[in-house]
Design a protein around this motif. Structure first.
Motif, short mmCIF file in Angstrom:
data_model
loop_
_atom_site.label_atom_id
_atom_site.label_comp_id
_atom_site.label_asym_id
_atom_site.label_seq_id
_atom_site.Cartn_x
_atom_site.Cartn_y
_atom_site.Cartn_z
N ARG A 29 10.06 41.57 68.64
CA ARG A 29 11.35 41.39 69.30
C ARG A 29 11.34 41.89 70.74
NH1 ARG A 29 17.23 43.24 66.92
NH2 ARG A 29 16.07 42.99 64.96
N ALA A 30 10.74 43.06 70.98
CA ALA A 30 10.74 43.62 72.33
C ALA A 30 10.03 42.69 73.32
CB ALA A 30 10.09 45.00 72.34
N ALA A 31 8.88 42.17 72.92
CA ALA A 31 8.14 41.26 73.80
C ALA A 31 8.92 39.97 74.02
CB ALA A 31 6.77 40.95 73.20
N PHE A 32 9.54 39.46 72.95
CA PHE A 32 10.35 38.25 73.10
C PHE A 32 11.51 38.48 74.07
CE2 PHE A 32 14.34 36.21 71.73
CZ PHE A 32 14.05 34.92 72.14
N LEU A 33 12.22 39.59 73.91
CA LEU A 33 13.38 39.84 74.76
C LEU A 33 12.99 39.97 76.23
CD1 LEU A 33 15.61 42.27 72.67
CD2 LEU A 33 16.19 39.96 73.44
N ASP A 34 11.84 40.57 76.49
CA ASP A 34 11.40 40.66 77.88
C ASP A 34 11.19 39.28 78.48
OD1 ASP A 34 11.48 43.42 78.01
OD2 ASP A 34 9.36 43.70 77.52
N ARG A 35 10.58 38.38 77.71
CA ARG A 35 10.38 37.01 78.20
C ARG A 35 11.70 36.27 78.29
NH1 ARG A 35 6.51 37.14 74.11
NH2 ARG A 35 7.75 35.67 72.87
N PHE A 36 12.52 36.41 77.26
CA PHE A 36 13.77 35.67 77.21
C PHE A 36 14.73 36.12 78.30
CE2 PHE A 36 18.01 34.75 75.31
CZ PHE A 36 17.88 33.37 75.30
N ALA A 37 14.68 37.39 78.65
CA ALA A 37 15.55 37.88 79.74
C ALA A 37 15.26 37.13 81.03
CB ALA A 37 15.34 39.38 79.92
N GLN A 38 13.98 36.89 81.30
CA GLN A 38 13.64 36.16 82.53
C GLN A 38 14.03 34.69 82.43
OE1 GLN A 38 12.86 37.91 85.22
NE2 GLN A 38 13.17 39.59 83.78
N GLU A 39 13.94 34.11 81.22
CA GLU A 39 14.42 32.73 81.03
C GLU A 39 15.93 32.66 81.27
OE1 GLU A 39 13.34 31.01 77.28
OE2 GLU A 39 11.34 31.89 77.33
N SER A 40 16.64 33.68 80.86
CA SER A 40 18.10 33.71 81.06
C SER A 40 18.44 33.76 82.54
CB SER A 40 18.71 34.92 80.34
OG SER A 40 18.41 34.89 78.97
N VAL A 41 17.72 34.61 83.28
CA VAL A 41 17.93 34.68 84.73
C VAL A 41 17.66 33.32 85.36
CG1 VAL A 41 17.08 35.70 86.88
CG2 VAL A 41 17.41 37.15 84.86
N ALA A 42 16.56 32.68 84.96
CA ALA A 42 16.20 31.38 85.53
C ALA A 42 17.25 30.31 85.20
CB ALA A 42 14.83 30.94 85.01
N PHE A 43 17.80 30.36 83.98
CA PHE A 43 18.83 29.39 83.59
C PHE A 43 20.05 29.50 84.49
CE2 PHE A 43 22.75 28.49 81.23
CZ PHE A 43 22.56 27.15 80.90
N PHE A 44 20.55 30.71 84.67
CA PHE A 44 21.75 30.87 85.48
C PHE A 44 21.46 30.66 86.97
CE2 PHE A 44 23.18 33.25 81.64
CZ PHE A 44 24.25 32.42 81.34
N ASP A 45 20.28 31.04 87.43
CA ASP A 45 19.91 30.75 88.82
C ASP A 45 19.97 29.25 89.08
OD1 ASP A 45 19.49 33.41 89.42
OD2 ASP A 45 17.29 33.27 89.50
N LYS A 46 19.51 28.46 88.12
CA LYS A 46 19.46 27.01 88.29
C LYS A 46 20.84 26.36 88.17
CE LYS A 46 17.58 22.82 86.12
NZ LYS A 46 16.73 22.31 85.01
N ASN A 47 21.67 26.86 87.27
CA ASN A 47 22.87 26.13 86.90
C ASN A 47 24.18 26.67 87.47
OD1 ASN A 47 21.87 23.99 85.00
ND2 ASN A 47 20.99 25.79 84.03
N LEU A 48 24.16 27.84 88.06
CA LEU A 48 25.38 28.32 88.72
C LEU A 48 25.31 27.96 90.17
CD1 LEU A 48 26.15 31.83 87.18
CD2 LEU A 48 27.00 29.58 86.53
N ARG A 49 26.15 27.01 90.56
CA ARG A 49 26.14 26.54 91.95
C ARG A 49 27.48 25.90 92.27
NH1 ARG A 49 21.17 23.09 92.38
NH2 ARG A 49 20.36 24.71 91.03
#
Length: 353
Positions: free
Chosen positions: A333-353
């Motif tokens: 879970r810890a390794a997944f969350l570290d990766r998923f956190a960066q995916e979350s940042v990338a999602f909102f970076d791309k879609n909030l405009r």
């Protein structure tokens, strides 16, 4: 003894040793996650005030702060950065807590976002009173998130720091887990139909046993209503200020197909392959198959269970689906969350405009 008391010859190896040690250390983050609590006034004389955990970018030093079973690595009352990329609201699951998404909230904050993780009054580990009235439950949860957005935007300390879109309005996204996944999809335009749960649990209880056992009261209440009332969409109000949504292991079976098809904002659905609380075929996949927007995606996380998106608590927390601290065999879970956190940042970076 201080370095100033050493001769230049003797001090040189000392300084070189310190330099070498520094090079071996991880680089310090230029930005940490600040942390404060926001109180939202009750909306009626019978209501209760709500709270939200605020995470935000800050240059102040962070440290580990014990907060029950979910320690936080934050700068308590740190000075906020002068500008935020946007506001992200987080909606927790049923009988849960607003501080259980520390890895995701802190990563978003360190990457420039103001995060408001909402306490759902009447649906926390301390208070389950909202669940006694099914129709109100599904309407009030998204309203609570909207009230937190109202409170943040009413405070000039936060409002003036949130980046604006091309339309001049604040950039706002939402992330929710489990019943919080329902909540953020309702903010996007999804409408619940209580009779759908009743029919689902009449037909599929053996294949979706944890959800149907937990929701038996709601299912029975919806089944006892007259047919016309039971089939109606409950008046959950979308919040048009929300521009993009991440639904994590969402409670999805309750939504009408037509309301899901009406959602137009970007939606990312994530669910655990081994989620036995909200079995993906009935919930996450039901949502996905009825969405019509080309910007909707579904990611089924291999080996993950229902609680993969929450931080692992430091103690055993029982739930209707076993311990919140437990994961299927072979899942980190810890390794997944570290990766998923960066995916979350990338999602909102791309879609909030």
């Amino acid at each position: 003894m201080s370095a100033h008391s050493l001769s230049g010859f003797r001090a040189l190896p000392y300084v070189m040793a310190l330099t070498g040690m520094a090079l071996l250390q991880p680089a310090a983050r230029a930005t940490e996650a600040g942390f404060r609590q926001l109180t939202v006034a009750a909306n009626s004389t019978e209501g209760k005030p709500a709270h939200a955990a605020l995470y935000y970018p800050s240059a102040d030093a962070a440290r580990v702060i014990p907060m029950g079973p979910f320690p936080q690595h934050v700068a308590i009352n740190g000075t906020p950065a002068s500008q935020f990329k946007g506001l992200i609201v987080i909606s927790h699951g049923t009988v849960s807590t607003e501080i259980g998404f520390a890895t995701l909230a802190q990563a978003l904050a360190r990457n420039g976002y103001l995060v408001a993780s909402v306490e759902h009054v009447g649906d926390t580990w301390q208070d389950q009173s909202l669940r006694a009235t099914p129709a109100r439950y599904f309407v009030e949860r998204p309203r609570q998130v909207s009230r937190v957005i109202d409170a943040v935007l009413a405070d000039p300390q936060w409002r003036t720091r949130i980046a604006l879109g091309a339309d001049g309005q604040p950039l706002i996204g939402a992330m929710g887990h489990s019943a919080g996944g329902y909540t953020v999809l309702a903010l996007a335009g999804g409408k619940p139909v209580l009779a759908r749960m009743h029919r689902h649990c009449e037909l599929e209880a053996a294949l979706d046993p944890v959800f149907c056992g937990l929701s038996r009261t709601i299912s029975e209440a919806s089944g006892q209503a007259d047919a016309a009332a039971a089939e109606r969409e409950e008046p959950a109000q979308p919040d048009t200020r929300v521009r993009a949504v991440m639904a994590l292991a969402p409670l999805g079976v309750v939504f009408s197909a037509s309301s899901l098809a009406s959602i137009t904002i970007p939606v990312a659905i994530h669910t655990g392959e081994q989620d036995t609380f909200l079995v993906p075929r009935f919930h996450a996949q039901w949502v996905m198959q009825n969405m019509r927007s080309a910007s909707t995606t579904l990611n089924i996380v291999p080996k993950a269970g229902h609680y993969a998106f929450m931080n692992t608590p430091t103690m055993d927390l029982p739930s209707p689906d076993g311990s919140v601290a437990s994961d299927p065999q072979g899942f980190d879970r810890a390794a997944f969350l570290d990766r998923f956190a960066q995916e979350s940042v990338a999602f909102f970076d791309k879609n909030l405009r």
